[in-house]
Enzyme design. Structure first.
Site, mmCIF file in Angstrom:
data_model
loop_
_atom_site.group_PDB
_atom_site.id
_atom_site.type_symbol
_atom_site.label_atom_id
_atom_site.label_comp_id
_atom_site.label_asym_id
_atom_site.label_seq_id
_atom_site.Cartn_x
_atom_site.Cartn_y
_atom_site.Cartn_z
ATOM 1 N N GLU A 68 0.850 -1.187 0.000
ATOM 2 C CA GLU A 68 0.000 0.000 0.000
ATOM 3 C C GLU A 68 0.886 1.238 0.000
ATOM 4 O O GLU A 68 1.549 1.552 0.999
ATOM 5 C CB GLU A 68 -0.913 0.011 1.235
ATOM 6 N N LYS A 199 -7.881 -15.390 16.804
ATOM 7 C CA LYS A 199 -8.140 -14.892 15.457
ATOM 8 C C LYS A 199 -9.428 -14.086 15.341
ATOM 9 O O LYS A 199 -10.067 -14.082 14.285
ATOM 10 C CB LYS A 199 -8.162 -16.054 14.439
ATOM 11 N N ASP A 273 2.275 -13.908 12.658
ATOM 12 C CA ASP A 273 1.124 -14.432 11.941
ATOM 13 C C ASP A 273 0.180 -13.280 11.578
ATOM 14 O O ASP A 273 -0.475 -12.719 12.458
ATOM 15 C CB ASP A 273 0.401 -15.447 12.834
ATOM 16 N N HIS A 364 -4.254 10.737 -1.056
ATOM 17 C CA HIS A 364 -5.001 9.818 -1.906
ATOM 18 C C HIS A 364 -5.081 10.332 -3.335
ATOM 19 O O HIS A 364 -4.968 9.577 -4.291
ATOM 20 C CB HIS A 364 -6.418 9.607 -1.343
#
Lengths: 380, 380, 380, 380
Positions: A68, A199, A273, A364
């Site tokens: 990104e 998670k 992770d 942006h």
């Protein structure tokens, strides 16, 4: 790029792992099945980020792996503002990794007996867990009875590993012990019954912990806010109020801006992770104008899940990133969590500054036009 | 590995991008700042996964980028069970990307006037947004008044892009229009006031959408559950009940097992933004024994954030992964979301099966011993 | 009505308090300011409700004060079904009333020092609380650090009082002690900083407790479900699944049907604080078809806030209601909570039965037509 | 008491209903089953409370029914501060009562077909609802598909009734219509599948509405804050920050202090359903120091459930309370909601003031000592 490397003082081998990964795929084979190759995620450095923690102390160049555009630049901007203000304090408050096995009984009465028996035998449960690991240890034992179901809430410390694997094995040993010895036998049981927050974002995490809980703070002088973020402490506090109430109305857990950006890029770079972003991207950010007119900012993340051994931390390019931080291997997991907290703080400052100064949209827009000039500044 | 490649029928160039990434770093420079190299994430294939969607149809080998051992094997096991059952249906239900600018006024009265004016001028707001993009379009306009603050809730379609960038620019245009034309002028405003759910799990998502909402289902015959997952539909439903109530007690949003594992590995492989795992890893999983004694399973994910253009989707190794799926480029984003839903379904089946059969722990134990044999099977 | 009174065997005075309240307004003057009279809430009896608890045991006729037609009839129907099945088990699992004072410091470092000092001096804090009350006792001390703010999470037992008043005074004593003795002095502090869940539904309650946590269960034979509720265990389980997922999508805390109806009517009748319905109407209901084809049902309420001394419990008509239950005065609060749990169970059975059999709407239709016949049956 | 009555100018009959309820029990028989008498809840007046709403305008003496000492005094103190500041604005923002029937199908495909058919036939659904009521009307139709389940999200306006009964009957008509006419027949369905938020706090309410959504605001000059609340705007804003973050960490829905106290006492006095406190006691309170150093305060409650016809509103003492407000009968429900909002605002001011000045504890201490003097002041 050469200049950046010179800043870092890491080994030639690490450098090669990051810069020329062509030879390294065989190192990954224990970490993947049905392998067809690899994706490459570019790594940028954010910093210097001065952290004054209990376990991490000094100026860090933080490796962030992302595709990104503008993300690294934005974090770097926040990090530099923190450093110019003298650095941030980032403190590990609490540690614990949970598993929550579930047991089904015929009746509440049996469930109650089982619970009492577990409480009375907590030393034996502790010992059963201990047979499976030298690094982990059962530190807390809670219980949730729901009708004829009992959830054990097991909390462990796990050394320098993030620990999900370790606590599963220890929990299995506990399950086997209780099934063998409890005066009431469960009809069935599961080693994990989804109360652990594994998670997923949960409200539970604030009043407990999942992984590592860290809080970080900094006070930026008003002049620095103006110079670096092009806005004022007053407007940033106003933004905080409006955005906090925005988050509350959306039914989010906690109130914060974009911890997930920091955590995803940091976790990927450092062999953590990245699925744990789901549980880690929760917390509280607070902006406040001080009596002196400066900007106090704090972040609190109750669920940072990181380790410096196991998982992806030993892989060549990932280990190189940990080495850049000086946080590879044994004895470093707590410091890694404190850097995480400091990084999240840098990101909240930068994005809020950008939203207040109008640079958020301009960044942006420039991205949309492919304007590279923007990228040296970076605004979230 | 050669055998796997032959399955895939993709271009030599894509193959090289995944297998020998040494030459490609310059391609990444628009996506990163302060670059010092890259990390390499190994990619494994899960499948075949038969999907019968509106936009994705056929047998897919799904590329997953992860350093967590056993993850690919577990998803592959679930995918194969689905395929043997004839495939799953996975349907895109709704699309929309949100921005929620915030406006501060002197009073509720002004806030109310502003809100009414916005509603009456929604065509002009639509047009203002339209000046900034050919691919995006304002599709819904809502409002939340909180005292003298107004949050506009803007929902857009964004073509094949995930769209966060596009909606920011369109929202900026809307903000400029309303500030210039509204009969009441806000004291200050922000282009995003944190009601949008950007990069965070929210309860809001179920009654709206964030990105793409997908639901997927499959019915596995009892014999197949036994053969592939080594357990029974009855026990899997029991697990579902206990784990759903576990999740509820933890204060999670929705009830599911580990969507985050699927989404993180899939997003990283396919050039999506892995920070969006924070918002995407939310939903509802349901297991049910049918009247015939088989296992019905459904997943519903209201916040899948994916695109097939923009972001990291054009990078060499990432684009190769999209090509493996046949879902690179224009016109493919909706299909990509349907594959996501199907993949999440595969994962819920596999992990729940493993928790019911006891293989969940055995997989962890083997990992701990470095036992490679396990890896061909994979259980979550 | 005479027949009902004969069932109850309570004193003439209690009977008069309920039936002819005209003379009693002066008794209320300590409980109200600026008094202009009173409203009258009619009381109906639901039952008999057979409870097999640790503190409440026997057949109860439960007084419910409501102006909502069909409510008492619906609860009575559920209670009778439970009683015909041999009664329900209802067990008090945990007790604790919280206050959460907040302290502001200059920095996280000071906040950390303060927290450690509090932990090390928990005996002194316990003693400070003890100077204010004979009935209450500090039983747990937790801490939440958020930047330079510290929340103490104080948990007390409060004897037979619901205890909000008692814990406020004890917390004030603790605050005064820590401000006087802590090596770091807070800039300011508040005796309650809104982490306690006072008067609001919170996810926190499941992993802790607020007031009294109770779980109750019953198994209804299939024939009884048919005869009394005019439906089947299978359909009721199906309803549970669909309604649980409905609740989850709405962003509710826990999953349940209408605990609030039971609690509001019971709290008003028995002199409890009806504002606590906000925090108490949270929990988990579970319906399950047993291996024998019968209907297992459990409810778990983590936040029942009741007392049998103090508040409105000594007022004439309210005390009469407690006497009807045999649960007025000292030593009865725990039993009162167990009856609450059993009553909530009765209500979940009745409303779910009505939704499955179609009687839910018919009850509403009859009400709309003013059909009195309906009222003897009652369906939610 | 006589003086208070003279303030009110209500009929002799109403006065008698509140003051001497002895003769009135037969009026209640349509609202209760198995009646054994009534409990008496004393009513105090809080005010004057100056409200400048769209539907409610003027100075109100608000009847509150409670047995909790100091509650009326606290609300009265807040109301008087508001009135001295010139009154508050309280605005009804949105109205709608929901039912959410659930339909089960064989597959997602059928679920999808059904959903599309419903959307295409929304006029027919509107008409079906219209056959059942003159006062209610279907105003919005949404849908949530979860696997093979479909929840219709039906929103109605319900005139001056709170409307739960009315919307149930209208929803039943819709269900019957769709079952008879849909091209795919559901396997089973339920008239309510628990996505509506009935009798429970939900995050859903902020982005929709349940009943009536109201926002109210007032600015208190700093001198008035000092004189009436004995504290400063600065400290009250600080309290707000700490308490908002406290609430967030507890996993509450919204952030507020004690709306439940206002709502329970008001609902009981005015013949509303006090079980709805569970869904209504949700919202956002905001305190802010203005540029002039005064105190801006706003409350927003998305789920006020009130009516002025039906339910308990026609009962003698309850109707008398509505008459005191001038809000009995047809055409008054919207004004009643605006008074609710204003009352909640008064309570937030008073309790926060008391927590800042230390009077919160002193009020509790005086209560504990039975000190009547306290009661004229009242602090939460």
């Amino acid at each position: 790029m050469e200049k950046r490397w010179q800043l870092l003082k890491i080994s030639e081998e690490s450098r090669r792992a990051l810069y020329d990964p062509s030879a390294s795929l065989e190192h990954y084979e224990k970490n993947i099945e049905n392998c067809i190759g690899s994706v490459r995620i570019p790594v940028g450095l954010a910093g210097p980020l001065r952290v004054r923690g209990m376990f991490a102390s000094g100026d860090f160049y933080v490796p962030l792996a992302t595709t990104e555009a503008a993300l690294v630049a934005s974090y770097s901007r926040g990090a530099q503002a923190i450093t110019e203000a003298g650095g941030c304090v980032s403190i590990l408050l609490h540690e614990g990794m949970r598993r929550t096995p579930g047991f089904a009984f015929k009746s509440i009465t049996e469930a109650g007996l089982f619970s009492i028996w577990c409480m009375e035998n907590r030393d034996a449960l502790h010992a059963a867990a201990g047979t499976t690991t030298r690094h982990g240890e059962l530190t807390d034992l809670g219980m949730a009875i729901e009708g004829n179901h009992v959830y054990l809430i097991l909390e462990f410390v796990t050394g320098d590993a993030s620990g999900q694997n370790m606590v599963t094995i220890a929990t299995q040993a506990i399950c086997e012990y209780v099934v063998a010895h409890s005066p009431v036998t469960p009809k069935y049981h599961f080693v994990e019954a989804n109360l652990s927050g594994d998670k997923k974002a949960t409200a539970h995490s604030f009043v407990t912990v999942r992984g590592k809980k860290v809080s970080a703070e900094v006070t930026l002088p008003a002049a620095l806010v103006q110079e670096r973020l092009h806005t004022t402490p007053q407007l940033m506090e106003r933004y905080w109020k409006m955005s906090a109430i925005g988050a509350i109305q959306s039914g989010s857990i906690g109130v914060q801006g974009h911890y997930a950006n920091a955590l995803a890029a940091f976790y990927i770079a450092c062999g953590q992770d990245p699925a744990c972003v789901a549980e880690s991207a929760v917390g509280v950010t607070r902006f406040e104008v001080t009596d002196e007119g400066d900007l106090y900012t704090a972040v609190t993340l109750p669920s940072i899940v990181v380790g410096t051994v196991g998982g992806g931390t030993g892989l060549p390019s990932q280990r190189a990133c940990l080495e850049i931080l000086g946080l590879a291997g044994e004895g470093k997991a707590q410091g890694l969590a404190e850097v995480c907290g400091a990084l999240a703080l840098a990101g909240e400052l930068s994005i809020t500054g950008a939203l207040c100064s109008g640079e958020f949209t301009r960044a942006h827009q420039k991205l949309a036009r492919g304007d590279e000039a923007n990228k040296e500044k970076g605004h979230g």
